[in-house]
Design an enzyme around this catalytic site. Sequence first.
Site, short mmCIF file in Angstrom:
data_model
loop_
_atom_site.label_atom_id
_atom_site.label_comp_id
_atom_site.label_asym_id
_atom_site.label_seq_id
_atom_site.Cartn_x
_atom_site.Cartn_y
_atom_site.Cartn_z
CD GLN A 149 37.22 32.29 33.52
OE1 GLN A 149 37.17 32.07 32.33
NE2 GLN A 149 37.22 33.51 34.01
CG ASP A 176 44.17 36.14 36.78
OD1 ASP A 176 44.15 35.89 35.55
OD2 ASP A 176 43.48 37.05 37.29
CG ASP A 231 33.78 35.56 31.53
OD1 ASP A 231 33.64 36.80 31.43
OD2 ASP A 231 34.86 34.97 31.50
CD GLU A 235 32.60 38.27 27.78
OE1 GLU A 235 32.96 37.11 28.01
OE2 GLU A 235 33.27 39.26 28.06
CE LYS A 270 39.14 44.04 32.88
NZ LYS A 270 39.43 43.34 31.59
CE1 TYR A 271 42.88 42.27 35.88
CE2 TYR A 271 42.66 44.45 34.91
CZ TYR A 271 42.71 43.08 34.77
OH TYR A 271 42.59 42.53 33.55
#
Lengths: 668, 668
Positions: free
Chosen positions: A319, A354, A390, A419, A532-533
């Site tokens: 992605q 995003d 992913d 996953e 994650k952020y």
Amino acid sequence: MHDPSRAPASPDIAGGRQPPLRVVIDRVRPEVDGGRFAAKRVVGEDLVVEADILCDGHEELDCRLFARPAGAAGWIEVPMSDVGNDSWRAAVPLDRIGPWEFDVVARIDDYATWLRDLARRIAGQESIVAERGVGRELVVAAARSGSTAQGRLGGYLALFDSPDWPTTAADPRLVELVREAARGADEVTRLVAPRPVWVDRRRAAVGSWYEVFPRSWSGAAGRHGTLADLADRLPYVQRMGFDVLYLTPIHPIGRAHRKGRNNAVSAAEGDVGSPWAIGAAEGGHTAIHPALGDFADFSRLRHRAAALGLELALDLAIQCAPDHPWVTEHPEWFRHRPDGTIRYAENPPKKYQDIVPFDFGCTDWRALWQALLEVVRFWIGEGVRIFRVDNPHTKPFAFWEWLIAEVHRDHPDVLFLSEAFTRPKTMFRLAKLGFTWSYTYFTWRTAKEETGAYLEEVSTPPLSDFFRPAFWPNTPDILHATLQEGGRPMFEVRLALAALSVGTWGIYGPAMELLEARPRGPGSEEYLDSEKYEIRHRDLDTADSLAPFITRLNAIRRDEPALARNRPPLVQTIDDDFLLAWARHDPDSGNRVLVVVNLDPNTPRSGLLHLDPAALGLPPGSPITVHDLLREGTDQWLAGAPVRIVCTPDRPVLVQRLVAHAPTEVPA
Amino acid sequence: MHDPSRAPASPDIAGGRQPPLRVVIDRVRPEVDGGRFAAKRVVGEDLVVEADILCDGHEELDCRLFARPAGAAGWIEVPMSDVGNDSWRAAVPLDRIGPWEFDVVARIDDYATWLRDLARRIAGQESIVAERGVGRELVVAAARSGSTAQGRLGGYLALFDSPDWPTTAADPRLVELVREAARGADEVTRLVAPRPVWVDRRRAAVGSWYEVFPRSWSGAAGRHGTLADLADRLPYVQRMGFDVLYLTPIHPIGRAHRKGRNNAVSAAEGDVGSPWAIGAAEGGHTAIHPALGDFADFSRLRHRAAALGLELALDLAIQCAPDHPWVTEHPEWFRHRPDGTIRYAENPPKKYQDIVPFDFGCTDWRALWQALLEVVRFWIGEGVRIFRVDNPHTKPFAFWEWLIAEVHRDHPDVLFLSEAFTRPKTMFRLAKLGFTWSYTYFTWRTAKEETGAYLEEVSTPPLSDFFRPAFWPNTPDILHATLQEGGRPMFEVRLALAALSVGTWGIYGPAMELLEARPRGPGSEEYLDSEKYEIRHRDLDTADSLAPFITRLNAIRRDEPALARNRPPLVQTIDDDFLLAWARHDPDSGNRVLVVVNLDPNTPRSGLLHLDPAALGLPPGSPITVHDLLREGTDQWLAGAPVRIVCTPDRPVLVQRLVAHAPTEVPA
């Protein structure tokens, strides 16, 4: 009426000089969807093949297994044994990774049948006068077969003239010669097509994973961690006994629509964004985030890890961030709405503002698929052999089947972790089409019945023929309510459940060993202040760290053959609604390990354990020495006698090696 | 690497303009060996088809079932419903006997997916500005599809210009038009090949059989019974409520090596021999034993039986007495030893000195197979539509598959019962290749656990998709030890077990209803003075005859919809090691029947019965009126509350209709 197109093997007596073959082969094991997909095994194991082989009447059968690495010139040929109830079995050692195939071949052994009946007639004192000619005729026919055995057979014919012909006819050399000759001459029943088997390297069967965000490993608050920092901290991971170090994506992170802390739709100044929002001006899937380092750093990290027995696994997230170079270089690879915009990715209820997804069915799909394959090949070129994929369920099944096959053609040692939490059947299909392992529903199995059933389901055929579970007590996406509420005892229980029941397990660290348990909000499975952020800095050397416990679990996995050889968990009866017990048994070494966990670990619980001696190969009544593998101490039990098990909050997990003695033997 | 020859559906991105299809179909039900064999159903039932249908992402699917009698011009098309966990289901009424086939077809419904997401976006107050163009584009594409729907679609395009386009876009007529148009244009995923289903007449599902030796039915001691005698006694059989009258072989009996009474190797003067030793100077498989009568008698018997609702079943025993005309007319059909002799038949440990087997693999096999088919056709010509096949496991599987298919081509109403006790997997294979029913291992299931498990195993998929059990408490070959020792209570238990648990049952009479129980010797399952070797005369009107009990069982089978519609037995929990309970439930009528038998019937036993309300569709706590179907009387229970059940030697069987009332309803 059977339509011949539906029933290809239906006999047509108009065709063929010979009648249809009398032997039929049914229910071949292992077999995935009738041979449409490969069964999975690992190198060093035996490929055990079973089939039901049937014939009318009471004939003796000659059944053989043929196996080989696909494409090899010759076959390995092994006689199959009758294991009862018309099942036949044989085993072939798998000494090479990659694609294998096997076939089952069966025929009626007329001579062996005749010999068996002759013995019965002699025992029943029946006349056998007419049988001498029958036996001789069978040998004559074999001698005419044109095989290499025929010359040696002629010499045996005279034996039928001797008075003790019933004895000489049973000479094992003669029986084998006749069989050999007849094998060449007879028509034999075989499978419609050989069945495929995929043989992985050992890591596919057994491994402990540790997942990290490299940017959090600088060791200094306020500084973005680098691959070099992580390389310096490898001994910390290695000491816990892990085999695989899984890096969340290390690529440049998009700036367009970057997420802020705690998944805020807008990033603030200085926010680092999600590593899964891949691609920016610095590059895409084949680039390394400049803040993490360069390819030389990556190579050094990989080599230092390897020196410590740690293999790197890379995240493969197919992605793009909206500013990934491909979005402008290959607009045709993305689905544009009539107004020219691209929809961001969604995995309901999650929204990824995003991230934009690829359009796998675009007109230029072939180039897109090839480019994605080249991404994988690129990292293989950088020494990576394990990919954690992913969200594979949002890309076409056919894409994965093709990509994995393409990779495996040149690199059969590459392993893929899927996953795929979303839907069980999607998860199974992804496993069938080539993924080495799958995340499972383990994290959401918390009650006794469902957890025990799940341990067994994922570890036994038919599922285990193509599906390999990976149990994760936590991931960056899943902080389960049990961990939010259960405290240290629950952390120990979930760790032991994952580590000691199946071959592959992993944790997201250091969140797990540091007992991180705060969710973003009520009912959320997201971590508060998720890595994650944002970058997180932690003191790894806290007094209450679970690292020593994890170290012990991984040592048990390595030291106990029943776990090291990935023997399946056998759930045992224990009279309590929250105590779950399972045992694993390695018949080769005699090693047996029993695990009991308290699924309500903050409450002391006790229950009578009824071990199943038969399932564990324990002679009933035999003394058992019980070695506690988490604490010091031994105990003495008797196989078949119930034992009271007590779990307390400071001891919610019991792990015990059971050493059986002969009933007369006095244990040391 | 996947070898393409092994994995035919593996995508090859070099070929094809379009990418491989995204939808996959998995785990189709019913399916027997991947479609190699037909699933079995009966006319009047629905064919319920289920499949797992998967797609990457979160797309809405449009899944349809196609079904038809094989060879019909058109398909019956039914939309499939999502029944959860990625399973889809549809049903088609089977209104015709013979071969059917079905296919499953699935595609992504882009328009429905877009509408679903549009609604979600509106609910989430997201901007939908860009979506108007997407929706319009989908309708435009559908309008271009070239289908009949396209004309009507054009009219809808203008709707996207109106401000309330989100509402009009969801107009169900538009949704259906777009779907219809897209169906014609899209590539769809379908099964590799349609799956076969064989549809039998109703008798295949439900029937009560009565087996007789016609020669024993003269009613006068010392006189050989005739078909005419039997015709006169038909009301006796009919009154017990049977559907099928099965005649042991009625052909001339060989004189060579004829067996004497009690299976003596030599016959004495006047011994009548075994009816299975078929063929003598008077004729073979297409002749009638002169002492029984002629074809006119046979026809009269058949018509009188039919008038009483009894259908004749004939024994098909493919073997010969040594003086069968074929042995001399067609010596090539038999295997001769070099000294010119033929081995007699054996079915170890049994020896049939009075029988020689055919050589199905002889050089003239095609003529032999054809001649045997003509035997079946001959009796079909005489009005026979049910054959009980003797020892099918000693003839090649391919022979049966061919013979049954040949018969069914012209006569799909012909039914075959397989006498295949020998080995479970042989029994299953014979069922797969076409036999309507099979004798089972019922007779040897006597303990509680194994009997309950067996009732359920033979009544549920995957077995019930191709295998239909016939339960026989006795046969001329099997007088089980339980009957030898258990007396009347055990006879009642075995009768109830057979009659009330599965669709097809039978008894060998009048031995069963007259409580015959003496074996030929200790440990033998053979009857003393077996009718297989001699004529027996009996007084049918004894005071203790079980005929009234059998009459009652057959009446219950007919009157209770749960049994008449062959609903599967659901074993219920009852706290006693010898009481076995099962219930059958017909959801359409609401009929529920509970049966309890005491497997130790000469000992009074009692146990707490725990009915499973969910399995029986009973709301927990609802009052149940219990009607005793063997005796007068009713009782009141509460669903979910345990009930004490008592069985005594004079009452070893309980049969009860459970009538549920709404929890607030007061039972009458």
